[in-house]
Design an enzyme around this catalytic site. Sequence first.
Site, PDB file in Angstrom:
ATOM      1  CG  ASN A  74      -3.846  -9.328   2.228  1.00 39.52           C
ATOM      2  OD1 ASN A  74      -5.260  -9.051   1.687  1.00 39.52           O
ATOM      3  ND2 ASN A  74      -2.654  -9.620   1.463  1.00 39.52           N
ATOM      4  NE  ARG A  75      -8.051  -5.255   0.778  1.00 41.10           N
ATOM      5  CZ  ARG A  75      -6.767  -4.765   1.131  1.00 41.10           C
ATOM      6  NH1 ARG A  75      -5.846  -6.256   0.559  1.00 41.10           N
ATOM      7  NH2 ARG A  75      -6.632  -3.629   0.506  1.00 41.10           N
ATOM      8  CG  HIS A 100      -2.380  -4.589   6.687  1.00 42.09           C
ATOM      9  ND1 HIS A 100      -2.528  -5.260   5.286  1.00 42.09           N
ATOM     10  CD2 HIS A 100      -1.806  -3.452   5.416  1.00 42.09           C
ATOM     11  CE1 HIS A 100      -1.691  -5.446   4.019  1.00 42.09           C
ATOM     12  NE2 HIS A 100      -1.388  -3.978   3.942  1.00 42.09           N
ATOM     13  CG  HIS A 170       3.381  -2.964   3.920  1.00 48.62           C
ATOM     14  ND1 HIS A 170       3.391  -2.430   2.617  1.00 48.62           N
ATOM     15  CD2 HIS A 170       2.533  -3.623   3.650  1.00 48.62           C
ATOM     16  CE1 HIS A 170       2.080  -2.604   2.486  1.00 48.62           C
ATOM     17  NE2 HIS A 170       1.783  -3.352   2.757  1.00 48.62           N
ATOM     18  CE1 TYR A 172       4.398   0.720   1.670  1.00 52.76           C
ATOM     19  CE2 TYR A 172       3.827   0.749  -1.003  1.00 52.76           C
ATOM     20  CZ  TYR A 172       3.413   0.833   0.148  1.00 52.76           C
ATOM     21  OH  TYR A 172       2.485   1.237   0.700  1.00 52.76           O
ATOM     22  CD  GLN A 274      -1.695  -9.004  -1.739  1.00 48.01           C
ATOM     23  OE1 GLN A 274      -1.615 -10.265  -1.216  1.00 48.01           O
ATOM     24  NE2 GLN A 274      -2.339  -7.857  -1.990  1.00 48.01           N
ATOM     25  CD  GLU A 301       1.915  -6.312   1.717  1.00 50.85           C
ATOM     26  OE1 GLU A 301       1.634  -6.330   2.188  1.00 50.85           O
ATOM     27  OE2 GLU A 301       1.741  -5.656   0.171  1.00 50.85           O
TER      28      GLU A 301
END
Length: 337
Positions: A74-75, A100, A170, A172, A274, A301
């Site tokens: 993340n950020r 990331h 991560h 999907y 997340q 996440e």
Amino acid sequence: MIEVIQHIDDQIDLISMKNDQLEIVVSNYGCTIIKVMMRDRYGQIDDVVLGYDDFTQYQTLDAYLGALVGRVANRIKGGRFTLNGQDYHLAVNNGPNHLHGGLKGFSYQIFDYIIKDDSILEFHYLSKDGEEGYPGDLDLTVTYTLKADTLTVHYYATSSKDTLINITNHSYFNLSGHQENINQHTLQIHASHFACVDGDGLTTGQIKDVTNTAFDFRQPALIGERVNQNDEQLLLAKGFDHPFIFDVSKQQVILTHQVTGRQLIVSTTLPQAQIYTANYLDGRLGKNQHRYDARDAICIETQNMPDAIHLEDNPTTILRKGETYDETTSYQFKVMK
Ligand code: BGC
């Protein structure tokens, strides 16, 4: 059974973990989960994660399909932080922020691995002091264990200096097996609070109660009935792309696709996840020439609070020298009768 099924080059392999319920194909490149093959209620086997047929796309594209993300997922605001009075500068690779783990985070690194037995695969990576701007040699061991219908992922790390860490996977997920998008997937999250983000996806520090909002998944709800609601936070993020803060300590997230009877149950030692509805998938081609667009999958996440270093009094993402980072997330791929 665990076996190497393909050598991509002399350092990167594809490894299959298989039992009578699941086949999971992973790579030592970014510990990436390439395929999860599972049955539906009628016995039909499909792949329930997004990915690419051409391996180089994992190495060059930026959506982190199936990858382990680190050193810090993340950020991080502005790509900078201060630890023990020292300033550190990281890549700014997502708007004004660091995302990331940087330009070549763990998703883009080659891990060593050993097949421990017929169900345990152990990866190892030594991230050097200064890599992507982070302090300390970080020694990371990641174990993938496949037992019955469950993949358990264990992360264990130590550092030679105080540093930051926040590892996630991560993947999907699309339980229909790419037949449709996730609007008809039912989501349950045992979380009474979520963290707000700004227009760049950065957590702002504001924590909101989910009651009477589109974010209340304490009772199962269809994603499609929630994700397009006229909610300021959903509009800012173009869908769900928010940390949900858990109320319980296991089976925190349950994703169900009724038609196929497939269910994913995520349990974690981490305090939040997340939840990301693939808002920025942009029509790229994935497996079998499938076009991947927003809402074609959901990422769950598990992690500590994004940008904790700027938001928390005692940041949960600091790993001190002499301490250990030791977290586990399991993914149960269940077939309902
Ligand atoms: C982030 C998204 C980002 C995506 C990148 C997610 O973890 O929350 O904002 O676009 O990763 O693939």
